[in-house]
Design a protein around this motif. Structure first.
Motif, mmCIF file in Angstrom:
data_model
loop_
_atom_site.group_PDB
_atom_site.id
_atom_site.type_symbol
_atom_site.label_atom_id
_atom_site.label_comp_id
_atom_site.label_asym_id
_atom_site.label_seq_id
_atom_site.Cartn_x
_atom_site.Cartn_y
_atom_site.Cartn_z
ATOM 1 N N UNK A 111 0.837 -1.198 0.000
ATOM 2 C CA UNK A 111 0.000 0.000 0.000
ATOM 3 C C UNK A 111 0.872 1.248 0.000
ATOM 4 N N UNK A 112 1.947 1.230 0.795
ATOM 5 C CA UNK A 112 2.838 2.394 0.853
ATOM 6 C C UNK A 112 3.555 2.596 -0.478
ATOM 7 N N UNK A 113 3.978 1.496 -1.113
ATOM 8 C CA UNK A 113 4.619 1.607 -2.428
ATOM 9 C C UNK A 113 3.639 2.192 -3.446
ATOM 10 N N UNK A 114 2.395 1.747 -3.351
ATOM 11 C CA UNK A 114 1.391 2.261 -4.280
ATOM 12 C C UNK A 114 1.123 3.744 -4.080
ATOM 13 N N UNK A 115 1.428 4.222 -2.875
ATOM 14 C CA UNK A 115 1.205 5.630 -2.581
ATOM 15 C C UNK A 115 2.320 6.536 -3.103
ATOM 16 N N UNK A 116 3.437 5.925 -3.557
ATOM 17 C CA UNK A 116 4.544 6.738 -4.093
ATOM 18 C C UNK A 116 4.252 7.106 -5.542
ATOM 19 N N UNK A 117 5.038 8.051 -6.057
ATOM 20 C CA UNK A 117 4.954 8.305 -7.489
ATOM 21 C C UNK A 117 5.357 7.029 -8.204
ATOM 22 N N UNK A 118 4.728 6.780 -9.341
ATOM 23 C CA UNK A 118 4.932 5.513 -10.039
ATOM 24 C C UNK A 118 6.411 5.229 -10.301
ATOM 25 N N UNK A 119 7.149 6.246 -10.757
ATOM 26 C CA UNK A 119 8.562 6.027 -11.089
ATOM 27 C C UNK A 119 9.384 5.650 -9.856
ATOM 28 N N UNK A 171 9.512 5.260 4.391
ATOM 29 C CA UNK A 171 9.792 5.144 5.821
ATOM 30 C C UNK A 171 8.701 5.860 6.639
ATOM 31 N N UNK A 172 8.331 7.027 6.175
ATOM 32 C CA UNK A 172 7.279 7.781 6.867
ATOM 33 C C UNK A 172 5.958 7.022 6.797
ATOM 34 N N UNK A 173 5.644 6.519 5.593
ATOM 35 C CA UNK A 173 4.375 5.813 5.395
ATOM 36 C C UNK A 173 4.303 4.568 6.273
ATOM 37 N N UNK A 174 5.425 3.889 6.424
ATOM 38 C CA UNK A 174 5.440 2.659 7.233
ATOM 39 C C UNK A 174 5.377 2.978 8.726
ATOM 40 N N UNK A 175 5.431 4.275 9.030
ATOM 41 C CA UNK A 175 5.130 4.682 10.407
ATOM 42 C C UNK A 175 6.298 4.638 11.362
ATOM 43 N N UNK A 176 7.530 4.426 10.836
ATOM 44 C CA UNK A 176 8.660 4.462 11.757
ATOM 45 C C UNK A 176 9.713 5.439 11.275
ATOM 46 N N UNK A 177 9.243 6.475 10.600
ATOM 47 C CA UNK A 177 10.181 7.497 10.127
ATOM 48 C C UNK A 177 10.417 8.497 11.210
#
Lengths: 191, 236
Positions: free
Chosen positions: A136-144, A185-191
């Motif tokens: 889910x976090x990867x999908x939230x990044x820009x595609x590239x 890292x931020x999205x995974x909640x431990x940034x």
């Protein structure tokens, strides 16, 4: 996934944790069970990164000798057993690739296999929430950014190899990956 | 968790090492930091954990039966030291420390092992050669080490290290963080005389580490892989 599937995955995980613990105590037959439960998955990782069946089998051999030696240090409270094992295989395969610069070119199929990487139902390998959260976090990044992270990690590519393949400046590739990793890292909640 | 000790550059480098994108000097630098900087090593491990679920998406493939046969041959039949054998060799080293206690006077060094199981052997005041063990961050292998600062003599106990084509290379990493190779050592016990030029680094706060390297091109300028064993020097 239905309840039955979840129970199967839980059972498989429990069997694997028990087998690892017994292997850690010096039981070779327990390592054989670990091998039976995980060798196809770990071989897939070695093969994907090395791009060479024979090399992948040599790497896999080293991986299980490492697992034998480290089994006693596995802590089920800290890591999923499959993730722990898969990381050992990934590291060994990357070490192998980087140790032979001449052969260190992008293997066939290292790129453009995103379709193959779709999560698959798999009794042992279902990694539940952790994997869903990462995807889910990867999908939230820009595609590239997401594709650069995915293809380097899963394909064993260096910055330079991805830059060559995409015919994109090295600086651009680095910036995609660095920014992507920060956001991850931020999205995974431990940034 | 953000680590206040890590610079943004090192945070980024840790992520890149775990991702696998580094090569050449950058990779060597990152591997060096995993030896010398515990905060960096922890960040690399954290990234490996974060990324590992992605490995579950790789398509499986069936290896040939020769793989298991080779694994079984390597871990069985004395090719591998069992924990009890390792303990025996550690005890032997402790014995050796008492025997050779008269050799060195004054300065004693002790190796304090890193995680996961700090295990310092308390040395009676009568002995001035200290003995402890190097251990791996994620391996059960250990190695007993004794150092005689007067003769520059470093004694290494046997350790169950990776039985691959690679050989154990010993590094001393002083407080500047730069590893210096002490050369290839034998995994089944060895005794080496530290080069006079390197003895000044065998001091308080330095780290001893072993990485698996290609013996034919040793000694190397920098390690090419993460350490299999590491431990810290401290003067007592």
């Amino acid at each position: 996934m239905g309840k039955v599937g979840e129970e199967n995955a839980g059972d498989a995980r429990t069997r694997l944790v028990v087998a690892l613990r017994e292997a850690g105590a010096g039981d070779v037959s327990a390592l054989r069970r670990v091998y039976g439960l995980t060798s196809a998955k770990l071989f897939g990782i070695c093969l994907r990164i090395s791009g060479d069946r024979e090399a992948a089998e040599d790497i896999l051999q080293d991986v299980y000798v490492k697992i034998w030696r480290r089994a006693a240090t596995f802590d089920a409270a800290r890591a999923s057993p499959v993730s722990w094992l898969a990381t050992i295989a990934h590291n060994a395969a990357i070490d192998w690739r980087r140790a032979q610069p001449r052969r260190d070119t992008a293997p066939e199929g290292a790129l453009g296999t995103v379709a193959d990487d779709a999560p698959q139902a798999d009794e042992v390998m279902v990694q539940d929430e952790e994997r869903l959260r990462l995807l889910a976090c990867l999908n939230g990044l820009e595609r590239q950014q997401a594709e650069a992270i995915r293809s380097t990690f899963l394909g064993g590519l260096t910055y330079q190899q991805l830059a060559d393949h995409l015919q994109t400046p090295l600086g651009t590739i680095k910036s995609w990956i660095r920014r992507g990793m920060l956001k991850l890292k931020v999205c995974l909640g431990d940034g | 968790m953000a680590d206040p000790h890590l610079s943004p550059e090192h945070e980024s480098l840790a992520a890149e090492l775990a991702l696998g994108v580094l090569e050449g000097p950058d990779r060597a630098e990152a591997l060096r930091l995993t030896l010398s900087d515990p905060a960096f090593a922890a960040e690399v491990e954290a990234w490996r954990r974060r990324l590992s679920p992605l490995l579950g998406t790789v398509v499986a493939a069936v290896p040939s039966p020769r793989v298991w046969n080779a694994v079984e041959a390597r871990i069985g039949e004395g090719g591998e030291m069992l924990p009890s054998a390792r303990l025996r060799s550690l005890r032997l080293w402790r014995g050796a420390a008492f025997v050779s206690g008269a050799i060195a006077a004054g300065l004693a060094l002790i190796l304090v092992s890193g995680p996961p199981a700090p295990s310092v052997v308390v040395v009676p005041p009568a002995t001035s050669i200290a003995v402890s063990q190097l251990s791996g961050a994620d391996s059960s292998a250990t190695m007993a080490v004794a150092y005689d600062p007067q003769k520059g003599l470093l004694r290494l106990g046997a350790a169950a290290l990776e039985g691959s084509a690679k050989s154990p290379e010993l590094w001393i990493i002083p407080e500047d963080g730069v590893p210096r190779s002490l050369g290839i050592v034998r995994a089944d016990g060895d005794e080496i005389t530290v080069d006079a030029g390197l003895r000044r680094f065998m001091s308080d706060g330095a780290t001893l580490a072993i990485t698996m390297e290609d013996a034919s091109s040793a000694p190397h300028k920098a390690p090419s892989a993460a350490p299999v064993l590491a431990g810290k020097f401290s003067i007592i």
